[in-house]
Design a protein around this motif. Structure first.
Motif, PDB file in Angstrom:
ATOM      1  N   UNK A   1     -50.101  50.791   3.648  1.00 21.12           N
ATOM      2  CA  UNK A   1     -49.454  49.661   2.964  1.00 21.12           C
ATOM      3  C   UNK A   1     -48.935  50.069   1.590  1.00 21.12           C
ATOM      4  N   UNK A   2     -48.325  51.258   1.537  1.00 17.79           N
ATOM      5  CA  UNK A   2     -47.995  51.862   0.246  1.00 17.79           C
ATOM      6  C   UNK A   2     -46.597  51.542  -0.269  1.00 17.79           C
ATOM      7  N   UNK A   3     -45.883  50.665   0.400  1.00 19.05           N
ATOM      8  CA  UNK A   3     -44.612  50.185  -0.149  1.00 19.05           C
ATOM      9  C   UNK A   3     -44.343  48.772   0.366  1.00 19.05           C
ATOM     10  N   UNK A   4     -43.660  47.944  -0.435  1.00 23.65           N
ATOM     11  CA  UNK A   4     -43.335  46.585   0.005  1.00 23.65           C
ATOM     12  C   UNK A   4     -42.462  46.596   1.262  1.00 23.65           C
ATOM     13  N   UNK A   5     -41.595  47.599   1.378  1.00 25.62           N
ATOM     14  CA  UNK A   5     -40.678  47.645   2.514  1.00 25.62           C
ATOM     15  C   UNK A   5     -41.419  47.794   3.834  1.00 25.62           C
ATOM     16  N   UNK A   6     -42.404  48.693   3.864  1.00 30.57           N
ATOM     17  CA  UNK A   6     -43.110  48.917   5.119  1.00 30.57           C
ATOM     18  C   UNK A   6     -43.994  47.726   5.468  1.00 30.57           C
ATOM     19  N   UNK A   7     -44.565  47.087   4.473  1.00 29.87           N
ATOM     20  CA  UNK A   7     -45.372  45.881   4.726  1.00 29.87           C
ATOM     21  C   UNK A   7     -44.489  44.773   5.274  1.00 29.87           C
ATOM     22  N   UNK A   8     -43.304  44.622   4.695  1.00 24.07           N
ATOM     23  CA  UNK A   8     -42.360  43.605   5.167  1.00 24.07           C
ATOM     24  C   UNK A   8     -41.952  43.894   6.613  1.00 24.07           C
TER      25      UNK A   8
END
Length: 265
Positions: free
Chosen positions: A197-204
Motif C-alpha cells: 500500500x505504498x502509493x495512493x495510486x495502487x490503493x485506488x
C-alpha cells in the motif's frame, strides 16, 4: 472413449475468463484465450499497476531462484500458490543451474491443475517436478504431500509469490509461513513478495478492482510483510521493491510490491 488430452482440453473452458490465465496474459505468457485477454484488458483499465506487478513478479522469481540455486546451494523448492505455469517457471530456472533440483508446486485451483498436467515437467532427467493440489490454508497437508518428494532434513526454498494478499488476516499469513518454515531444516530459505500500500495510486486501483467485482486483494505495508521474515536472516538487499532485488536491469525502478529472501539459521 476420449483421450486424456481431449478430456483435459474439454475442461479448459476457453470461453470463460479465468484468473490464472489472465495473470498468464499479463506476464506475457501464451497459455490464455481471447476471453482471458479481454478480461485482463478490462481489469488493466481500472488497475494498470497490476500488469507491471505481474511482469516484475516473474523477474523477481527468476533472480531469487537463480541466487538460491547458484549461490546458496539450494536443491529443493516448495512453490506454494504457484498459479498457472507460464515461462521461466521455478523448475526451469533451478534445473538450468542444478539439473538434479527437486520442485514441488502447490495450488488449490482445479483449472491450474488441468494446465499443470500438460505444462509442468522436469527439464532434466536428473530432476523431479511434481504438483500438489492443496490450499495454503492447510500447511500440514502441504508438508505431508511435499515430503514424498522433498527431504525435509535438507534445506528447502519455500516460496509464496504474490498469493498472501488473498488472506485478509495477517496473523493467519504469519501462522502459515511459520508452520511451513518450522518444518524445514537449517539453511532453508523463505522467498515472499506481495503488493504493498505504498502509493495512493495502487490503493485506488486495488479498490476499483474490488468494486468492479474482482477478487479483493489485501495490500500490506512493507513493515507487515517484514513480520513474515521474523527469525530469518534477510539476504541482501533485504526487503525491497521487487524490481530492485538484485536486478538484471540497471534501469529498474521501484513499484508497489515488495519482496525478500530470508535464510533460516
Amino acid at each position: 472413449m476420449a483421450s486424456p488430452d481431449a478430456e483435459l482440453t474439454a475442461k479448459l473452458e476457453p470461453e470463460v475468463p479465468h484468473a490464472a490465465r489472465i495473470w498468464n496474459y499479463w506476464m506475457g505468457g501464451k497459455d490464455n484465450f481471447q476471453s482471458d485477454r479481454a478480461a485482463g484488458d478490462a481489469v488493466a483499465e481500472v488497475y494498470p499497476e497490476i500488469v507491471v506487478m505481474a511482469q516484475q513478479s516473474r523477474k523477481f522469481l527468476i533472480q531469487a531462484v537463480r541466487h538460491l540455486a547458484a549461490e546458496a546451494g539450494i536443491r529443493q523448492f516448495l512453490d506454494i500458490g504457484t498459479g498457472l505455469p507460464t515461462m521461466q517457471n521455478t523448475h526451469e530456472v533451478a534445473q538450468a543451474i542444478t539439473p538434479d533440483a527437486r520442485i514441488v508446486y502447490v495450488d488449490n485451483d482445479p483449472m491450474v491443475l488441468v494446465h499443470a498436467r500438460a505444462l509442468l515437467s522436469s527439464t532434466t532427467s536428473e530432476g523431479v517436478t511434481t504438483y500438489v493440489p492443496a490450499d495454503y490454508h492447510d500447511p500440514e497437508t502441504i508438508l505431508a504431500e511435499a515430503a514424498q518428494t522433498l527431504d525435509f532434513d535438507q534445506p528447502i526454498a519455500v516460496m509464496f509469490m504474490g498469493v498472501m494478499g488473498y488472506e485478509p488476516d495477517l496473523n493467519v499469513v504469519r501462522s502459515i509461513v511459520t508452520t511451513v518454515m518450522g518444518a524445514t531444516a537449517s539453511g532453508s530459505h523463505l522467498v515472499l513478495w506481495d503488493g504493498t500500500d505504498t502509493s495512493p495510486e495502487v490503493v485506488f486501483g486495488a479498490n476499483r478492482l474490488a468494486e468492479s467485482g474482482g477478487v479483493p486483494y489485501i495490500l500490506r505495508s512493507p513493515e507487515q510483510l517484514a513480520s513474515c521474515f521474523e527469525g530469518l536472516t534477510l539476504v541482501e538487499p533485504g526487503l525491497v521493491p521487487i524490481p530492485l532485488w538484485r536486478p538484471a536491469d540497471p534501469d529498474a525502478v521501484a513499484i508497489d510490491a515488495y519482496g525478500a529472501v530470508g535464510r533460516k539459521p
